[in-house]
Design a protein around this motif. Structure first.
Motif, PDB file in Angstrom:
ATOM      1  N   LEU A  60       0.840  -1.190   0.000  1.00  0.00           N
ATOM      2  CA  LEU A  60       0.000   0.000   0.000  1.00  0.00           C
ATOM      3  C   LEU A  60       0.874   1.239   0.000  1.00  0.00           C
ATOM      4  O   LEU A  60       1.758   1.388   0.851  1.00  0.00           O
ATOM      5  N   LYS A  61       0.643   2.135  -0.955  1.00  0.00           N
ATOM      6  CA  LYS A  61       1.399   3.381  -1.021  1.00  0.00           C
ATOM      7  C   LYS A  61       1.176   4.186   0.252  1.00  0.00           C
ATOM      8  O   LYS A  61       0.055   4.279   0.742  1.00  0.00           O
ATOM      9  N   GLY A  62       2.253   4.734   0.807  1.00  0.00           N
ATOM     10  CA  GLY A  62       2.170   5.540   2.027  1.00  0.00           C
ATOM     11  C   GLY A  62       2.166   4.725   3.305  1.00  0.00           C
ATOM     12  O   GLY A  62       2.090   5.282   4.395  1.00  0.00           O
ATOM     13  N   SER A  63       2.256   3.412   3.206  1.00  0.00           N
ATOM     14  CA  SER A  63       2.218   2.546   4.394  1.00  0.00           C
ATOM     15  C   SER A  63       3.618   2.335   4.950  1.00  0.00           C
ATOM     16  O   SER A  63       4.614   2.638   4.287  1.00  0.00           O
ATOM     17  N   PRO A  64       3.717   1.780   6.164  1.00  0.00           N
ATOM     18  CA  PRO A  64       5.037   1.467   6.719  1.00  0.00           C
ATOM     19  C   PRO A  64       5.841   0.525   5.819  1.00  0.00           C
ATOM     20  O   PRO A  64       7.057   0.663   5.726  1.00  0.00           O
ATOM     21  N   ALA A  65       5.182  -0.391   5.125  1.00  0.00           N
ATOM     22  CA  ALA A  65       5.888  -1.343   4.264  1.00  0.00           C
ATOM     23  C   ALA A  65       6.558  -0.639   3.090  1.00  0.00           C
ATOM     24  O   ALA A  65       7.623  -1.049   2.642  1.00  0.00           O
ATOM     25  N   GLU A  66       5.954   0.432   2.598  1.00  0.00           N
ATOM     26  CA  GLU A  66       6.551   1.161   1.478  1.00  0.00           C
ATOM     27  C   GLU A  66       7.868   1.814   1.903  1.00  0.00           C
ATOM     28  O   GLU A  66       8.811   1.902   1.135  1.00  0.00           O
ATOM     29  N   HIS A  67       7.938   2.238   3.127  1.00  0.00           N
ATOM     30  CA  HIS A  67       9.117   2.939   3.622  1.00  0.00           C
ATOM     31  C   HIS A  67      10.100   2.016   4.325  1.00  0.00           C
ATOM     32  O   HIS A  67      11.054   2.484   4.925  1.00  0.00           O
ATOM     33  N   GLY A  68       9.847   0.702   4.290  1.00  0.00           N
ATOM     34  CA  GLY A  68      10.777  -0.253   4.881  1.00  0.00           C
ATOM     35  C   GLY A  68      10.699  -0.328   6.392  1.00  0.00           C
ATOM     36  O   GLY A  68      11.603  -0.839   7.035  1.00  0.00           O
ATOM     37  N   ILE A  69       9.618   0.169   6.977  1.00  0.00           N
ATOM     38  CA  ILE A  69       9.448   0.120   8.426  1.00  0.00           C
ATOM     39  C   ILE A  69       8.586  -1.091   8.754  1.00  0.00           C
ATOM     40  O   ILE A  69       7.466  -1.194   8.298  1.00  0.00           O
ATOM     41  N   HIS A  70       9.130  -2.018   9.521  1.00  0.00           N
ATOM     42  CA  HIS A  70       8.391  -3.227   9.876  1.00  0.00           C
ATOM     43  C   HIS A  70       8.353  -3.359  11.387  1.00  0.00           C
ATOM     44  O   HIS A  70       9.347  -3.112  12.061  1.00  0.00           O
ATOM     45  N   GLU A  71       7.203  -3.746  11.900  1.00  0.00           N
ATOM     46  CA  GLU A  71       7.089  -3.986  13.331  1.00  0.00           C
ATOM     47  C   GLU A  71       7.746  -5.312  13.680  1.00  0.00           C
ATOM     48  O   GLU A  71       7.715  -6.248  12.901  1.00  0.00           O
ATOM     49  N   LEU A  72       8.334  -5.388  14.850  1.00  0.00           N
ATOM     50  CA  LEU A  72       8.916  -6.641  15.317  1.00  0.00           C
ATOM     51  C   LEU A  72       7.810  -7.567  15.782  1.00  0.00           C
ATOM     52  O   LEU A  72       6.887  -7.149  16.462  1.00  0.00           O
ATOM     53  N   SER A  73       7.913  -8.808  15.402  1.00  0.00           N
ATOM     54  CA  SER A  73       6.988  -9.815  15.918  1.00  0.00           C
ATOM     55  C   SER A  73       7.738 -10.633  16.949  1.00  0.00           C
ATOM     56  O   SER A  73       8.956 -10.517  17.081  1.00  0.00           O
ATOM     57  N   ALA A  74       7.050 -11.474  17.670  1.00  0.00           N
ATOM     58  CA  ALA A  74       7.685 -12.278  18.712  1.00  0.00           C
ATOM     59  C   ALA A  74       8.817 -13.117  18.143  1.00  0.00           C
ATOM     60  O   ALA A  74       9.831 -13.336  18.794  1.00  0.00           O
TER      61      ALA A  74
END
Length: 86
Positions: A60-74
């Protein structure tokens, strides 16, 4: 050689994939004899979704995934007592 899935940038959270390379019927739509059944996918808070048939990733344009930001999972967190953690 790295086996990276094809990535398609989209502007809506709901997308469809049939393996043809086109995200929806219309101008530029190409039917694919070697594709797969059309599936409808919903992009969640991560900002992307992957097709279970062909592994194409829709971002999705403008999402965290577009900017390479990923949340940490367990699974991304180090184990307690891991010597590789400084």
């Amino acid at each position: 050689m790295t086996d990276v899935p094809e990535t398609t940038m989209v502007e809506t959270r709901r997308v469809s994939c049939d393996g043809s390379g086109s995200i929806r019927p219309g101008a530029g739509y190409k039917a694919s004899a070697l594709g797969h059944p059309r599936v409808f996918l919903e992009i969640d808070e991560k900002g992307y979704v992957e097709c279970g048939y062909c592994d194409r990733r829709f971002v999705l344009k403008g999402s965290p995934a577009e900017h390479g930001i990923h949340e940490l999972s367990a699974g991304d967190l180090p184990e307690p007592g891991d010597a590789s953690v400084a």
